[in-house]
Design a protein around this motif. Structure first.
Motif, PDB file in Angstrom:
ATOM      1  N   SER A   1       6.575   6.686  -6.607  1.00 46.54           N
ATOM      2  CA  SER A   1       4.872   7.413  -6.858  1.00 46.54           C
ATOM      3  C   SER A   1       4.959   8.945  -7.655  1.00 46.54           C
ATOM      4  O   SER A   1       5.897   9.542  -7.673  1.00 46.54           O
ATOM      5  CB  SER A   1       3.099   7.908  -5.300  1.00 46.54           C
ATOM      6  OG  SER A   1       3.777   8.559  -4.441  1.00 46.54           O
ATOM      7  N   GLY A   2       4.311   9.528  -7.901  1.00 47.63           N
ATOM      8  CA  GLY A   2       4.109  10.567  -8.292  1.00 47.63           C
ATOM      9  C   GLY A   2       3.279  12.049  -7.517  1.00 47.63           C
ATOM     10  O   GLY A   2       2.594  12.609  -7.487  1.00 47.63           O
TER      11      GLY A   2
ATOM     12  N   LYS B   1       8.964  13.609  -1.314  1.00 47.48           N
ATOM     13  CA  LYS B   1       7.639  14.147  -2.449  1.00 47.48           C
ATOM     14  C   LYS B   1       8.223  12.707  -3.570  1.00 47.48           C
ATOM     15  O   LYS B   1       8.895  11.990  -3.245  1.00 47.48           O
ATOM     16  CB  LYS B   1       9.278  15.525  -2.625  1.00 47.48           C
ATOM     17  CG  LYS B   1       8.879  16.067  -1.887  1.00 47.48           C
ATOM     18  CD  LYS B   1       9.740  17.397  -1.664  1.00 47.48           C
ATOM     19  CE  LYS B   1       9.746  18.787  -0.271  1.00 47.48           C
ATOM     20  NZ  LYS B   1      10.686  19.222  -0.142  1.00 47.48           N
ATOM     21  N   PRO B   2       7.358  13.504  -4.471  1.00 47.76           N
ATOM     22  CA  PRO B   2       7.526  12.312  -5.419  1.00 47.76           C
ATOM     23  C   PRO B   2       9.224  12.152  -6.151  1.00 47.76           C
ATOM     24  O   PRO B   2       9.579  12.665  -6.525  1.00 47.76           O
ATOM     25  CB  PRO B   2       6.586  13.189  -6.565  1.00 47.76           C
ATOM     26  CG  PRO B   2       5.599  13.851  -5.747  1.00 47.76           C
ATOM     27  CD  PRO B   2       6.409  14.358  -4.331  1.00 47.76           C
ATOM     28  N   GLY B   3       9.081  10.944  -5.906  1.00 48.12           N
ATOM     29  CA  GLY B   3      10.610  10.932  -6.420  1.00 48.12           C
ATOM     30  C   GLY B   3      11.713  11.063  -5.812  1.00 48.12           C
ATOM     31  O   GLY B   3      12.946  10.413  -6.344  1.00 48.12           O
ATOM     32  N   GLU B   4      11.286  11.726  -4.432  1.00 54.07           N
ATOM     33  CA  GLU B   4      12.852  11.963  -3.890  1.00 54.07           C
ATOM     34  C   GLU B   4      12.898  10.736  -3.114  1.00 54.07           C
ATOM     35  O   GLU B   4      12.107   9.723  -2.709  1.00 54.07           O
ATOM     36  CB  GLU B   4      12.044  11.949  -2.677  1.00 54.07           C
ATOM     37  CG  GLU B   4      12.880  12.971  -1.583  1.00 54.07           C
ATOM     38  CD  GLU B   4      12.815  13.615  -0.490  1.00 54.07           C
ATOM     39  OE1 GLU B   4      13.741  14.099   0.161  1.00 54.07           O
ATOM     40  OE2 GLU B   4      11.380  13.952  -0.505  1.00 54.07           O
ATOM     41  N   THR B   5      14.647  10.583  -2.874  1.00 52.53           N
ATOM     42  CA  THR B   5      15.043   9.516  -2.470  1.00 52.53           C
ATOM     43  C   THR B   5      16.209  10.249  -1.218  1.00 52.53           C
ATOM     44  O   THR B   5      16.366  11.126  -1.106  1.00 52.53           O
ATOM     45  CB  THR B   5      16.211   9.432  -2.855  1.00 52.53           C
ATOM     46  OG1 THR B   5      15.675   8.164  -4.323  1.00 52.53           O
ATOM     47  CG2 THR B   5      17.205   7.567  -1.852  1.00 52.53           C
ATOM     48  N   ALA B   6      15.913   9.496  -0.262  1.00 51.09           N
ATOM     49  CA  ALA B   6      16.792  10.146   1.457  1.00 51.09           C
ATOM     50  C   ALA B   6      16.879   8.743   1.558  1.00 51.09           C
ATOM     51  O   ALA B   6      16.924   7.719   1.638  1.00 51.09           O
ATOM     52  CB  ALA B   6      15.291  10.062   2.266  1.00 51.09           C
TER      53      ALA B   6
ATOM     54  N   LYS C   1       1.108  -1.323   0.240  1.00 50.22           N
ATOM     55  CA  LYS C   1      -0.263   0.033  -0.161  1.00 50.22           C
ATOM     56  C   LYS C   1       1.131   1.203   0.003  1.00 50.22           C
ATOM     57  O   LYS C   1       0.340   2.377   0.157  1.00 50.22           O
ATOM     58  CB  LYS C   1      -1.359   0.017   0.968  1.00 50.22           C
ATOM     59  CG  LYS C   1      -1.796  -1.088   1.377  1.00 50.22           C
ATOM     60  CD  LYS C   1      -3.084  -0.992   1.999  1.00 50.22           C
ATOM     61  CE  LYS C   1      -3.684  -2.345   2.854  1.00 50.22           C
ATOM     62  NZ  LYS C   1      -4.562  -2.301   3.584  1.00 50.22           N
ATOM     63  N   LEU C   2       2.129   0.642  -0.146  1.00 48.91           N
ATOM     64  CA  LEU C   2       2.958   2.557   0.205  1.00 48.91           C
ATOM     65  C   LEU C   2       4.003   2.075  -0.974  1.00 48.91           C
ATOM     66  O   LEU C   2       4.825   1.113  -1.147  1.00 48.91           O
ATOM     67  CB  LEU C   2       3.772   1.953   1.381  1.00 48.91           C
ATOM     68  CG  LEU C   2       4.877   3.144   1.665  1.00 48.91           C
ATOM     69  CD1 LEU C   2       3.757   5.148   1.875  1.00 48.91           C
ATOM     70  CD2 LEU C   2       5.500   3.512   2.273  1.00 48.91           C
ATOM     71  N   ALA C   3       3.811   3.040  -2.184  1.00 50.22           N
ATOM     72  CA  ALA C   3       4.707   3.561  -3.177  1.00 50.22           C
ATOM     73  C   ALA C   3       6.208   3.774  -3.392  1.00 50.22           C
ATOM     74  O   ALA C   3       6.525   4.433  -2.830  1.00 50.22           O
ATOM     75  CB  ALA C   3       3.814   3.840  -4.831  1.00 50.22           C
ATOM     76  N   TRP C   4       6.646   2.844  -2.576  1.00 51.25           N
ATOM     77  CA  TRP C   4       8.240   2.785  -1.397  1.00 51.25           C
ATOM     78  C   TRP C   4       9.144   2.351  -2.436  1.00 51.25           C
ATOM     79  O   TRP C   4       8.498   1.531  -2.576  1.00 51.25           O
ATOM     80  CB  TRP C   4       8.439   2.961  -0.457  1.00 51.25           C
ATOM     81  CG  TRP C   4       8.329   4.985  -0.076  1.00 51.25           C
ATOM     82  CD1 TRP C   4       7.027   5.813  -0.839  1.00 51.25           C
ATOM     83  CD2 TRP C   4       7.778   5.287   1.332  1.00 51.25           C
ATOM     84  NE1 TRP C   4       6.934   7.039   0.368  1.00 51.25           N
ATOM     85  CE2 TRP C   4       7.887   6.034   1.434  1.00 51.25           C
ATOM     86  CE3 TRP C   4       9.362   4.726   2.816  1.00 51.25           C
ATOM     87  CZ2 TRP C   4       7.607   7.462   2.881  1.00 51.25           C
ATOM     88  CZ3 TRP C   4       9.333   5.354   3.771  1.00 51.25           C
ATOM     89  CH2 TRP C   4       8.355   7.011   3.599  1.00 51.25           C
TER      90      TRP C   4
END
Length: 181
Positions: free
Chosen positions: A101-102, A136-141, A71-74
């Motif tokens: 995700s977007g 954020k959308p597309g962000e990598t941490a 359920k989490l688009a990561w």
């Protein structure tokens, strides 16, 4: 003979008190269970530590396992699949999470340690799992965890011979209406 109205009032009062007690117990059960697990290491629950006590002459391999709820688009992975650490020494591991995700998404990580008897000796000083994380959308941490293995493990007959510990994380969507910490 006792007054029937007084008996009815007493019974009603006891019923209300019983309901109030059970409601309070149900409300407090999750935090109390979490505290109990952290204090005892039950089910591989780790505890918090303030500072590592210092290395002793013993090393343990720590494997890192990562999972993400469907359920989490990561995407969530450890930077290294394992580390060899000195018992009692402060160590740090890094994980990378990417929002695929977007839209902005907030996740929260649950964790455990296997074998379960190592849980009470695995101490986290700092961890991304202590707070919710928003990407954020597309962000990598890059997310660190600072930990140590309590040397008291070496004197526990049930844990002294442990050679490998697996630290496992699973990210889930944060509850609706809550924001990241």
């Amino acid at each position: 003979m006792s007054d029937p109205a007084a008996r009815t009032r007493r019974t009603a009062l006891l019923a209300v008190l019983g309901i109030a007690f059970m409601t309070g117990l149900a409300w407090a059960s999750v935090p109390l269970y979490r505290l109990f697990c952290q204090a005892t290491g039950l089910n591989g629950t780790t505890g918090r530590g303030l500072a590592a006590p210092g290395a002793v002459d013993r090393q343990v391999r720590v494997d890192f396992d990562t999972n993400v709820s469907p359920k989490l688009a990561w995407r969530f992975v450890p930077e290294s699949r394992f580390d060899t650490v000195a018992v009692g020494a402060r160590d740090m591991a890094f994980f990378k999470a990417t929002n695929t995700s977007g839209q902005p998404l907030t996740g929260t990580a649950t964790f455990n340690v296997q074998p379960a008897q190592a849980g009470k000796y695995f101490k986290k000083i700092q961890c991304f799992c202590f707070t919710e994380q928003t990407l954020k959308p597309g962000e990598t941490a890059r997310m660190p965890v600072i930990f140590y293995i309590d040397p008291a493990m070496l004197t526990d007959p049930d844990a002294a011979d442990i050679q490998t510990i697996t630290l496992s994380y699973t990210f889930y969507p944060a509850e609706q209406g809550r924001t990241a910490g």
